[in-house]
Design a protein around this motif. Structure first.
Motif: not given
Length: 364
Positions: A275-288, A314-316, A332-333
């Motif tokens: 999914l990331t193509g080797g990129k460093f992605v972080a994030g947060t959030g509840t999920i239903s 950062f997935l926000t 940070l984007t």
């Protein structure tokens, strides 16, 4: 002694007295600071965070990091000096104690609640991931928790399958509360349940949940600050039967905010490519279960923790976007996400390098 020297000495003694007083003066505040981050695609404590057996998995690369916040414990007594230092520091936030711990909450209660929320978030992450991949998951309504000293204590148990309430079939956890609150406090309500052990064995064997025993409870009145209504003292939830084994192994973490990143990590491991193509992605959030991303607390501290760990994106959660955009660490984007599907589409753009039109956050 010259007047100037006397004045300086007096001021110094006053300052020392104030500092000493501040050390011993407790204030009703708590502190939040950046906690550790963990790559859901990697390992923690020497073991894979996401463990899958009974289904084919694929190699992954890059990072899909979940982030955490450190908080002072419910029984910690902060002094005035610590509070002032926290207010002045950039990487901590000092908030009223009852913002994190409602009045009367003990450390044990807080720990238990965080553990329950973390467990529920893991289950929702699994369901959301498999739903995203079109893999069927069987679900059933069960007793999730039983409140101490409530009408249900000793009569219903965690894991009991709830088939009916007053003869009406139960299909969703919310059905239970709706059916119970039709009553007034002191009235009888009849649950038809299959005991936890029997229900679990039948689910594992793939058998239908037939029969059931009737349990009659006398409703009680909800205590303030809740609005007056009838209760029996249980929380209903969903129990899922998965077509293969999925375990999430991560110690010393609580709360529901890692749900999104767990679900994305599972999708990544269960599909070809990455999914990331080797990129460093972080994030947060509840999920239903249905893949809807919800807001979380401590977003400012999570951003700092993610950037310190090396994250670039950062997935926000959409509802946290305004607060996140108001103080985003350099480099940070922020990427606004509302659903699991939206997060996957954002990762497609990050992987391909086509990031100009990523959904962004803005400060209001």
């Amino acid at each position: 002694m010259p007047r100037r020297t006397l004045t300086l000495l007096t001021s110094t003694l006053v300052l020392i007295a104030l500092l000493c007083g501040g050390v011993f003066l407790s204030v009703p505040y708590a502190e939040m600071s950046p906690g550790p981050t963990v790559n859901t695609l990697g390992r923690a404590g020497g073991k894979p965070v996401l463990q899958i057996s009974g289904h084919r998995t694929y190699p992954t690369s890059g990072n899909l990091n979940m982030v955490t916040v450190r908080v002072t414990t419910a029984d910690y007594s902060m002094n005035l000096v610590e509070a002032v230092y926290g207010w002045l520091a950039h990487d901590t936030v000092v908030v009223p104690h009852n913002t994190l711990y409602p009045e009367g909450t003990t450390e044990q209660q807080s720990t238990q609640q965080n553990a329950e929320e973390f467990s529920e978030s893991q289950e929702s992450a699994k369901v959301a991931a498999l739903n995203e991949l079109g893999i069927p998951v069987k679900s059933r309504v069960v007793v999730s928790t039983v409140v101490k000293d409530s009408p249900a204590e000793g009569r219903l148990h965690a894991g009991d399958l709830i088939k009916e309430v007053d003869g009406t079939p139960v299909k969703e956890p919310t059905d239970v509360a709706k059916l119970v609150t039709r009553h007034k406090a002191g009235q009888k309500v009849v649950f038809t349940v299959i005991p936890a052990g029997t229900a679990a064995g039948a689910a594992k064997a793939g058998d239908q949940q037939k029969g059931g025993k009737k349990v009659t409870l006398t409703t009680a009145k909800a205590l303030p600050p809740e609005e007056p209504h009838a209760i029996v003292g249980i929380k209903a939830g969903l129990d899922h039967t998965f077509p293969f084994s999925i375990d999430i192994k991560l110690a010393d973490v609580g709360g529901p905010s890692a749900g999104l990143m767990f679900s994305l990590g599972l999708v990544d491991k269960l599909t070809p490519g990455d999914l990331t193509g080797g990129k460093f992605v972080a994030g947060t959030g509840t999920i239903s279960d249905k893949g809807v991303v919800g807001p979380i607390g401590g977003i400012e501290m999570k951003l700092i923790g993610a950037r310190n760990a090396g994250a670039r994106y950062f997935l926000t959660p959409a509802e946290n976007c305004s607060a996140a955009a108001a103080d985003t660490p350099s480099g940070l984007t922020l990427v606004k996400v509302k659903t699991m599907d939206g997060a996957k589409k954002a990762l497609d753009k990050i992987r391909s390098g086509n990031t100009a039109d990523l959904p962004s956050c803005s400060a209001k």
